[in-house]
Write a protein that holds these residues in place. Structure first.
Motif, PDB file in Angstrom:
ATOM      1  N   ALA A   1       0.831  -1.208   0.000  1.00 16.24           N
ATOM      2  CA  ALA A   1       0.000   0.000   0.000  1.00 16.24           C
ATOM      3  C   ALA A   1       0.866   1.258   0.000  1.00 16.24           C
ATOM      4  CB  ALA A   1      -0.929  -0.008   1.210  1.00 16.24           C
TER       5      ALA A   1
ATOM      6  N   LYS B   1       2.286   1.943  -3.361  1.00 16.37           N
ATOM      7  CA  LYS B   1       1.281   2.469  -4.293  1.00 16.37           C
ATOM      8  C   LYS B   1       0.866   3.896  -3.948  1.00 16.37           C
ATOM      9  CE  LYS B   1      -2.232   0.032  -5.287  1.00 16.37           C
ATOM     10  NZ  LYS B   1      -3.446  -0.808  -5.105  1.00 16.37           N
ATOM     11  N   GLY B   2       1.378   4.398  -2.837  1.00 18.51           N
ATOM     12  CA  GLY B   2       1.004   5.735  -2.416  1.00 18.51           C
ATOM     13  C   GLY B   2      -0.310   5.803  -1.672  1.00 18.51           C
ATOM     14  N   THR B   3      -0.757   4.664  -1.107  1.00 18.00           N
ATOM     15  CA  THR B   3      -2.018   4.627  -0.358  1.00 18.00           C
ATOM     16  C   THR B   3      -1.796   4.064   1.040  1.00 18.00           C
ATOM     17  OG1 THR B   3      -2.532   2.447  -1.296  1.00 18.00           O
ATOM     18  CG2 THR B   3      -3.433   4.405  -2.422  1.00 18.00           C
TER      19      THR B   3
ATOM     20  N   SER C   1      -4.855   5.444   6.600  1.00 20.01           N
ATOM     21  CA  SER C   1      -5.217   6.776   7.080  1.00 20.01           C
ATOM     22  C   SER C   1      -5.584   6.799   8.552  1.00 20.01           C
ATOM     23  CB  SER C   1      -6.397   7.325   6.261  1.00 20.01           C
ATOM     24  OG  SER C   1      -7.518   6.457   6.385  1.00 20.01           O
TER      25      SER C   1
ATOM     26  N   ARG D   1      -3.777  -6.295   6.702  1.00 21.88           N
ATOM     27  CA  ARG D   1      -3.494  -4.874   6.937  1.00 21.88           C
ATOM     28  C   ARG D   1      -3.785  -4.492   8.383  1.00 21.88           C
ATOM     29  NH1 ARG D   1      -3.692  -1.063   2.226  1.00 21.88           N
ATOM     30  NH2 ARG D   1      -4.484   0.425   3.763  1.00 21.88           N
TER      31      ARG D   1
ATOM     32  N   GLN E   1       1.247   7.006  11.367  1.00 18.73           N
ATOM     33  CA  GLN E   1       1.211   7.065   9.907  1.00 18.73           C
ATOM     34  C   GLN E   1       2.600   7.386   9.331  1.00 18.73           C
ATOM     35  OE1 GLN E   1      -2.435   9.744  10.084  1.00 18.73           O
ATOM     36  NE2 GLN E   1      -2.711   8.817   8.055  1.00 18.73           N
TER      37      GLN E   1
END
Length: 425
Positions: free
Chosen positions: A334, A337-339, A342, A361, A417
């Motif tokens: 993730a 992939k730049g995700t 959050s 995850r 994060q």
């Protein structure tokens, strides 16, 4: 309500980089709430008979045990004769029955004139010598029949039609074989000595590893149950759908948030899923589950699952030297992939109904959150935070963050994060 149990069901996946992708679970044992009035209204001879039956188990007296069984219930009597024999190697420190309530389920009609019958809920409590500081509690739904003034047990399955299914134990499934380790006791049915010894060896390695990771006091002993098949595993968990546990390598049962002498924990192994794991994967599985045993008294309904499961993973992977992307491949993908995530995972993200990727995850997120705390604040602070998060109240975790980490939940989430991206990028 007094005696209320906390139920928590979680799953995790060991990724294929290490072994087969298989989830684990923490599932506390549920017991019913006692109804003193129902027990008080029951014929007095029933509890006295149950007391004699329990004494027969403790004394290893097969004749006295079968004296509690209705001789006209031929099938049930044969089953109970086998159950008594299956207990021969089990080291019992205590065994008792408590009549909880009568009229616990509807009885089927009786053909012709017969003795009175009572449908009852009975609580079995037992302890294993040298391993259980408190009893395991198992609920049975029994039919008692009055035969000439003597109350005898005629069935333990009449309540199944109304959803009252008697809980099963290993000795209901076949002769129990016992293997003892330094810190473990493994009970198995039709698994073979080598398989049980391997489980004992893995658990013996897990116990000191968990002792180094968890600063709290615990017994340092683990009981592992090894049933013959997936179906038998589900039966021990009183589950109606074995398929729901197909990919689960092990399950820990017990009561969370209890005193040290509370009902004991069991690690129940699925032979099919466990058998697909690599050597390293098996060690991680048993260290993870042993961590749940160790932290049980500090874990409550207010402990977020990202913390309880993340801590168990942190203890299991601690000191292994594996890079973070190899341990958290779904999150690493993730991030690539730049995700990136959050938010920290909610309790609902750990449900078995989630996809394999979603579960991975969630568990990887919890692991990295606990790893971040250990890296930035120290391992002792991680343990103190864990205990504080389970001390009660709806805001326990948030308050524990402020008190022990000096961050609000929002600040902690942002720090986490950034940590995820830094570790996995």
């Amino acid at each position: 309500m007094a005696g209320r149990q906390v139920q928590r069901r979680t799953a995790r996946r060991i990724r294929t980089a290490l072994c087969a992708a298989l989830p684990l679970a923490l599932l506390p044992l549920l017991t019913g709430c006692q109804d003193p009035a129902g027990a008080a209204d029951a014929p007095p001879g029933i509890q006295r008979m149950l007391d004699r039956r329990a004494a027969a188990v403790r004394d290893r007296d097969a004749g006295a045990f079968l004296a509690s069984v209705d001789p006209r219930a031929a099938g049930y009597r044969a089953q109970q004769r086998a159950v008594f024999a299956n207990l021969a190697q089990v080291p019992l420190a205590a065994w008792s029955y408590e009549l909880v309530r009568t009229d616990a389920f509807g009885l089927p009609p009786v053909a012709g004139a017969d003795g009175r019958r009572v449908a009852a809920e009975v609580r079995l409590r037992y302890r294993l010598t040298g391993y259980d500081t408190g009893p395991v509690t198992s609920v049975q739904y029994l039919t008692f029949t009055d035969r000439g003034g003597r109350w005898l047990i005629s069935s333990d399955s009449d309540g199944a039609g109304s959803g009252r299914r008697s809980a099963r134990q290993l000795w209901d499934q076949g002769p129990v074989q016992v293997v003892k380790g330094r810190h473990s006791l493994v009970l198995g049915v039709r698994r073979g000595t080598a398989a049980l010894r391997e489980l004992a060896d893995r658990t013996d390695e897990a116990v000191p590893a968990v002792g180094q990771a968890w600063p709290g006091k615990w017994a340092g002993r683990v009981v592992v149950e090894a049933p013959q098949s997936l179906d038998r595993m589900a039966e021990l968990l009183n589950a109606t759908d074995p398929a729901g546990y197909r990919g689960i390598a092990a399950v820990t049962t017990g009561e969370t948030g209890s005193a040290p002498a509370a009902p004991a924990d069991r690690v129940v192994v699925n032979p099919e899923a466990y058998g697909e794991l690599s050597t390293a994967g098996r060690q991680i599985v048993l260290t993870h589950e042993t961590t749940h045993v160790a932290t049980r008294t500090a874990t409550t309904s207010t402990t977020p699952l990202w913390l309880s499961e993340g801590f168990a993973d942190w203890a299991a992977y601690r000191g292994g030297g594996r890079p973070a992307p190899a341990t958290a491949p779904e999150l690493a993908h993730a991030v690539a992939k730049g995700t990136p995530p959050s938010r920290l995972p909610a309790d609902g993200d750990f449900r078995f109904s989630r996809s394999a990727r979603q579960l991975a995850r969630a568990y990887e997120s919890g692991w990295l959150a606990c790893r971040m705390i250990a890296d930035h604040w120290g391992e002792r602070k991680l343990g103190a935070f864990y205990r504080a998060a389970g001390r009660g109240g709806g805001q326990s975790a948030g308050r524990a963050m402020r008190d022990h980490l000096g961050l609000s939940p929002a600040e902690f989430s942002r720090r986490w994060q950034s940590y995820v991206v830094k570790q996995l990028g």
